[in-house]
Write an enzyme that holds these catalytic residues in place. Structure first.
Site: not given
Ligand code: NDP
Length: 340
Positions: A33, A83, A161
């Site tokens: 972002r 996400s 999700k």
């Molecule tokens: P993080 O919170 O570390 O990462 C989430 C990422 O999504 C960040 O980079 C964040 O960016 C970005 N993001 C959120 N909202 C927006 C937006 N409006 N526009 C652009 N970017 C956005 O979590 P994870 O790495 O754990 O999660 C990554 C993915 O894995 C997600 O899709 C999550 O649903 C999925 N997931 C995670 C699990 C877990 O246990 N960790 C399990 C199953 C799925 P910013 O840095 O700008 O906030």
């Protein structure tokens, strides 16, 4: 070697996906972002890799059309990892749906227009295991879909999700035909954090190791390691048979108290902070009145959600490490980063 866009490059899972793509010799561009996080991202990736790493970072927000066309331009593949994954409960159950669903559609449409070969999208076990009430299959597999309308067995996050992944499949099976999609559905992701900016799932470990939970709530989850989740993403990008498929990336179900036991054995110095015994369900529900984020745990109380990882093993050749290794390496990274 390929050019790969990784969305949400500053996140926990994305960091490991980027690391493994670079190690495999691919060229990576990331979205965030705010591009002001670029130097910090390079620093974190370099520290983890033990050598200088630079990733081109471009600005794009899931909630806006701006930037996505430029982000995907010239890319062979997209890893759509971004996400919203908040640690707190949003005010409205639909608050996360728009960025998750519309953001995925923005990424897919831009990828299709740019002639990208395949998009790998990070969905979740949340899109498989929720809303079943008492009729939950055991084990859950990729054939199963969560019912986001059963609010008693969903959180705002699990709804987002499910709805986002459904929208992605509807798009590639309709208007977006020709664009390949593969989806990874991880369970609770543990394993090494690269930086202090930890994902909500890592808070399972931080809560336990900082003494925030005097007793373990009766909740559990299937554990998977972030390095194995990243490996599944990289494999799903190029294995031909992965196109059009979703893959549960998950290990075995563990109660929170079992995770605490693994930590107690490996890190005796944290013994006093780790919870002893289990918190009665009624008490956790009462505690949500003064601590609303705990509300996220209520649909999980006493529930076991078991899933099969046979498809990822067979089709991707995926061989995850043990849950214990994931817990221990995750905890060690938090100690090294001085988070706990
Ligand atoms: P993080 O919170 O570390 O990462 C989430 C990422 O999504 C960040 O980079 C964040 O960016 C970005 N993001 C959120 N909202 C927006 C937006 N409006 N526009 C652009 N970017 C956005 O979590 P994870 O790495 O754990 O999660 C990554 C993915 O894995 C997600 O899709 C999550 O649903 C999925 N997931 C995670 C699990 C877990 O246990 N960790 C399990 C199953 C799925 P910013 O840095 O700008 O906030």
């Amino acid at each position: 070697m390929a050019k790969v866009l990784v969305t949400g490059a500053t996140g926990f899972i994305a960091g490991h996906v980027i690391h493994q793509l670079l190690e495999a010799g691919h060229e990576v561009r990331g979205t965030a972002r705010s591009v002001s996080r670029g130097p910090q991202l390079d620093q974190v990736l370099s520290a983890y890799a033990g050598k200088p790493v630079h990733v081109e970072l471009v600005a794009a927000d899931l909630s806006s059309d701006d930037g996505w066309a430029a982000a995907v331009a010239g890319m062979d593949y997209v890893q759509h990892v971004a996400s919203p994954f908040p640690a707190t409960v949003p005010k409205h159950p639909d608050e996360l749906v728009a960025p998750a669903r519309d953001g995925a559609l923005r990424v897919l449409k831009a990828a299709k227009a740019a002639g990208v070969k395949r998009v790998v999208m990070t969905s979740s076990m949340a899109a498989i295991a929720y809303g079943w009430g008492d009729k939950r299959p055991n084990p859950l597999t990729e054939e199963h879909w969560s019912n986001p309308d059963n609010l008693a067995d969903n959180t705002a996050y699990t709804r987002s999700k499910t709805i986002a992944e459904k929208a992605a499949w509807d798009y590639v099976n309709g208007e977006g035909k020709g664009l390949e999609l593969a989806v990874i559905n991880p369970s609770a992701v543990l394993g090494p954090a690269m930086s202090e900016d930890v994902s909500s799932s890592i808070q399972i470990l931080t809560q336990l190791m900082t003494g925030k939970a005097p007793a373990s709530p009766k909740v559990g989850f299937c554990v998977v390691d972030v390095r194995d989740v990243a490996d599944a993403h990289v494999k799903a990008m190029t294995v031909p048979a992965a196109a059009g498929e979703r893959f549960l990336a998950s290990g075995r179900f563990m109660w929170m108290s079992e995770v605490a036991d693994v930590l107690r054995k490996e890190f005796p110095a944290y013994g006093r902070k780790l919870p002893k015994g289990e918190l009665p369900n009624w008490l956790l529900k009462a505690m949500t009145l003064i601590n609303p984020p705990l509300g996220q745990l209520v649909p999980e109380l006493g529930r076991e959600r078991h899933c099969s990882n046979d498809k990822a093993r067979n089709l991707l050749g995926w061989t995850p490490r043990t849950e214990e290794a994931s817990i221990i390496d995750g905890a060690r990274s938090l100690i090294d980063l001085k988070i706990v």
